[in-house]
Design a protein around this motif. Structure first.
Motif, PDB file in Angstrom:
ATOM      1  N   GLU A  57       0.885  -1.257  -0.100  1.00 43.26           N
ATOM      2  CA  GLU A  57      -0.054  -0.095   0.126  1.00 43.26           C
ATOM      3  C   GLU A  57       0.879   1.061   0.197  1.00 43.26           C
ATOM      4  O   GLU A  57       1.952   1.381   0.837  1.00 43.26           O
ATOM      5  CB  GLU A  57      -0.832  -0.111   1.154  1.00 43.26           C
ATOM      6  N   ARG A  58       0.514   2.140  -0.957  1.00 41.16           N
ATOM      7  CA  ARG A  58       1.376   3.440  -1.060  1.00 41.16           C
ATOM      8  C   ARG A  58       0.998   4.355   0.177  1.00 41.16           C
ATOM      9  O   ARG A  58      -0.286   4.547   0.641  1.00 41.16           O
ATOM     10  CB  ARG A  58       1.051   4.035  -2.302  1.00 41.16           C
ATOM     11  N   LEU A  59       2.154   4.954   0.685  1.00 38.83           N
ATOM     12  CA  LEU A  59       2.011   6.223   1.600  1.00 38.83           C
ATOM     13  C   LEU A  59       1.363   7.269   1.129  1.00 38.83           C
ATOM     14  O   LEU A  59       1.784   7.810   0.328  1.00 38.83           O
ATOM     15  CB  LEU A  59       3.445   6.296   2.141  1.00 38.83           C
ATOM     16  N   ALA A  60       0.429   7.792   1.830  1.00 34.42           N
ATOM     17  CA  ALA A  60      -0.488   9.042   1.525  1.00 34.42           C
ATOM     18  C   ALA A  60      -0.892   9.642   2.705  1.00 34.42           C
ATOM     19  O   ALA A  60      -1.074   9.144   3.633  1.00 34.42           O
ATOM     20  CB  ALA A  60      -1.465   8.773   0.700  1.00 34.42           C
ATOM     21  N   ASP A  61      -0.728  11.194   2.806  1.00 36.30           N
ATOM     22  CA  ASP A  61      -1.042  11.998   3.722  1.00 36.30           C
ATOM     23  C   ASP A  61      -0.293  11.695   5.056  1.00 36.30           C
ATOM     24  O   ASP A  61      -0.565  11.573   6.188  1.00 36.30           O
ATOM     25  CB  ASP A  61      -2.637  11.770   4.196  1.00 36.30           C
ATOM     26  N   ALA A  62       1.114  11.320   4.566  1.00 36.02           N
ATOM     27  CA  ALA A  62       2.097  11.045   5.698  1.00 36.02           C
ATOM     28  C   ALA A  62       2.172  12.297   6.642  1.00 36.02           C
ATOM     29  O   ALA A  62       2.084  13.362   6.441  1.00 36.02           O
ATOM     30  CB  ALA A  62       3.440  10.733   5.203  1.00 36.02           C
ATOM     31  N   PRO A  63       2.358  11.811   8.040  1.00 39.49           N
ATOM     32  CA  PRO A  63       2.267  12.930   9.060  1.00 39.49           C
ATOM     33  C   PRO A  63       3.975  13.638   8.913  1.00 39.49           C
ATOM     34  O   PRO A  63       4.943  12.965   8.379  1.00 39.49           O
ATOM     35  CB  PRO A  63       2.601  12.022  10.428  1.00 39.49           C
ATOM     36  N   GLU A  64       3.776  14.840   9.049  1.00 37.16           N
ATOM     37  CA  GLU A  64       4.992  15.739   8.761  1.00 37.16           C
ATOM     38  C   GLU A  64       5.868  15.584  10.131  1.00 37.16           C
ATOM     39  O   GLU A  64       5.505  15.512  11.207  1.00 37.16           O
ATOM     40  CB  GLU A  64       4.687  17.122   8.518  1.00 37.16           C
ATOM     41  N   GLY A  65       7.080  15.783   9.872  1.00 33.45           N
ATOM     42  CA  GLY A  65       8.012  15.853  10.918  1.00 33.45           C
ATOM     43  C   GLY A  65       8.451  14.599  11.767  1.00 33.45           C
ATOM     44  O   GLY A  65       8.059  13.498  11.115  1.00 33.45           O
ATOM     45  N   PRO A  66       9.194  14.485  12.625  1.00 26.65           N
ATOM     46  CA  PRO A  66       9.560  13.110  13.444  1.00 26.65           C
ATOM     47  C   PRO A  66       8.369  12.232  13.578  1.00 26.65           C
ATOM     48  O   PRO A  66       7.093  12.816  13.912  1.00 26.65           O
ATOM     49  CB  PRO A  66       9.983  13.663  14.735  1.00 26.65           C
ATOM     50  N   ALA A  67       8.436  11.169  13.302  1.00 24.49           N
ATOM     51  CA  ALA A  67       7.291   9.994  13.568  1.00 24.49           C
ATOM     52  C   ALA A  67       7.943   8.711  14.034  1.00 24.49           C
ATOM     53  O   ALA A  67       9.205   8.615  13.920  1.00 24.49           O
ATOM     54  CB  ALA A  67       6.454   9.918  12.246  1.00 24.49           C
ATOM     55  N   MET A  68       7.089   7.921  13.977  1.00 23.47           N
ATOM     56  CA  MET A  68       7.553   6.335  14.441  1.00 23.47           C
ATOM     57  C   MET A  68       6.805   5.492  13.635  1.00 23.47           C
ATOM     58  O   MET A  68       5.366   5.749  13.178  1.00 23.47           O
ATOM     59  CB  MET A  68       7.477   6.336  16.105  1.00 23.47           C
ATOM     60  N   ILE A  69       7.229   4.207  13.261  1.00 23.37           N
ATOM     61  CA  ILE A  69       6.675   3.046  12.545  1.00 23.37           C
ATOM     62  C   ILE A  69       6.825   1.981  13.409  1.00 23.37           C
ATOM     63  O   ILE A  69       8.061   1.609  13.979  1.00 23.37           O
ATOM     64  CB  ILE A  69       7.483   3.077  11.213  1.00 23.37           C
ATOM     65  N   GLN A  70       5.602   1.533  13.590  1.00 29.62           N
ATOM     66  CA  GLN A  70       5.708   0.164  14.517  1.00 29.62           C
ATOM     67  C   GLN A  70       4.853  -0.992  13.528  1.00 29.62           C
ATOM     68  O   GLN A  70       3.995  -0.708  12.884  1.00 29.62           O
ATOM     69  CB  GLN A  70       5.055   0.239  15.652  1.00 29.62           C
ATOM     70  N   PRO A  71       5.092  -2.248  13.721  1.00 31.90           N
ATOM     71  CA  PRO A  71       4.274  -3.144  13.441  1.00 31.90           C
ATOM     72  C   PRO A  71       2.925  -3.289  14.052  1.00 31.90           C
ATOM     73  O   PRO A  71       2.798  -3.009  15.214  1.00 31.90           O
ATOM     74  CB  PRO A  71       5.021  -4.542  13.708  1.00 31.90           C
TER      75      PRO A  71
END
Length: 289
Positions: free
Chosen positions: A160-174
């Motif tokens: 799935e393509r990333l859209a409307d990604a949060p801006e700035g520092p972020a975190m990605i988790q399972p």
């Protein structure tokens, strides 16, 4: 009656106008039997000058909704309150640090179990793709490090393509599938003592457990096995004298408890599920007065 202040949202922000007065009413109802009267005051009116707060014996930042959308001003306000010696609980230093979810990384360094996390300064498709392989998962959660109420939080499947990604520092988790089957469990502490436990589950097809997304909440008679141990470990790692804390957790793939959030700023206390409607919260506040 003792008058204390409760910080509320920016009056110029209409997104919370229909909600926060009800929360204030619940807090006031819990505190009134203890002889405590609450007076609302927008946090945005005290960013650079704390004179309007220093006269109170206690200030509770329990409805500072919207701070995540104006984080630099929020951090400036916390500095102002700390420098002025405002009697605020939880303290400005604590609520300032707790407003950025990087605190989870610091707790993990102290041995607290959290979901596997990739910390990024700005989310890209390459970051998301790498996370699938790095954590061996087909679904991930992307969220800003500064957020509230699942604001700008995304669930993405492999491909799935990333859209409307949060801006700035972020975190990605399972993504933890147990959220849909077992839900998320919250342990509420007042004055360092466990008050009550609430289980929260999303509606079918949803992954967010907040009320605004249809989340279904149920009080539990006691913490599930192992949950209290993680909560107590988390509080010990935080190492602060807290008036209140909500420790949110979910189960990982092997059934282990993982810390999702340690809410120390403006958590919903779920007072409707609390013993005697929040009497333990009132007792903890009165003890600090």
């Amino acid at each position: 009656m003792t008058r204390i202040a409760v910080l509320t949202p920016d009056p110029a922000d209409p997104s919370y106008a229909g909600q926060w007065p009800k929360v204030l009413e619940r807090l006031a109802g819990a505190l009134a039997p203890a002889g405590i009267t609450v007076e609302p005051s927008p946090w945005t009116e005290h960013v650079d000058d704390a004179a309007g707060l220093t006269g109170y014996p206690l200030v509770l930042p329990l409805i500072v909704w919207g701070y995540h959308r104006d984080h630099p001003r929020w951090m400036r306000a916390c500095e102002t309150w700390a420098e002025a010696g405002v009697r605020m609980l939880n303290p400005p230093s604590v609520i300032g640090r707790n407003s950025d979810k990087s605190y989870l990384g610091r707790l993990a360094e102290k041995g607290v179990a959290i979901p596997p996390t990739m910390w990024v300064e700005g989310v890209t498709q390459a970051d998301v793709d790498a996370t699938f392989d790095r954590f061996g998962t087909d679904v991930v959660i992307v969220k800003p490090r500064v957020s509230g109420g699942a604001w700008k939080t995304l669930r993405l499947s492999r491909g799935e393509r990333l859209a409307d990604a949060p801006e700035g520092p972020a975190m990605i988790q399972p993504y933890l599938a147990s959220i849909e089957t077992e839900g998320e469990t919250s342990l509420l502490f007042f004055g360092g003592e466990l008050s009550h436990v609430v289980n929260k589950r999303p509606v079918s097809g949803e992954f967010r457990i907040q009320v605004q997304f249809g989340g279904q909440y149920a009080a539990l008679p006691e913490p599930p096995a192992g949950a209290l141990a993680l909560a107590e470990q988390t509080l010990a790692a935080i190492g602060e004298d807290l008036l209140y804390a909500r420790i949110d957790m979910a189960q990982g793939p092997d059934g282990e408890w993982l810390l999702m959030e340690a809410e120390l700023i403006e958590p919903d206390f779920y007072l409707g599920s609390a013993p005697e409607g929040g009497a333990r919260f009132a007792a903890a506040v009165k003890a600090r007065l």
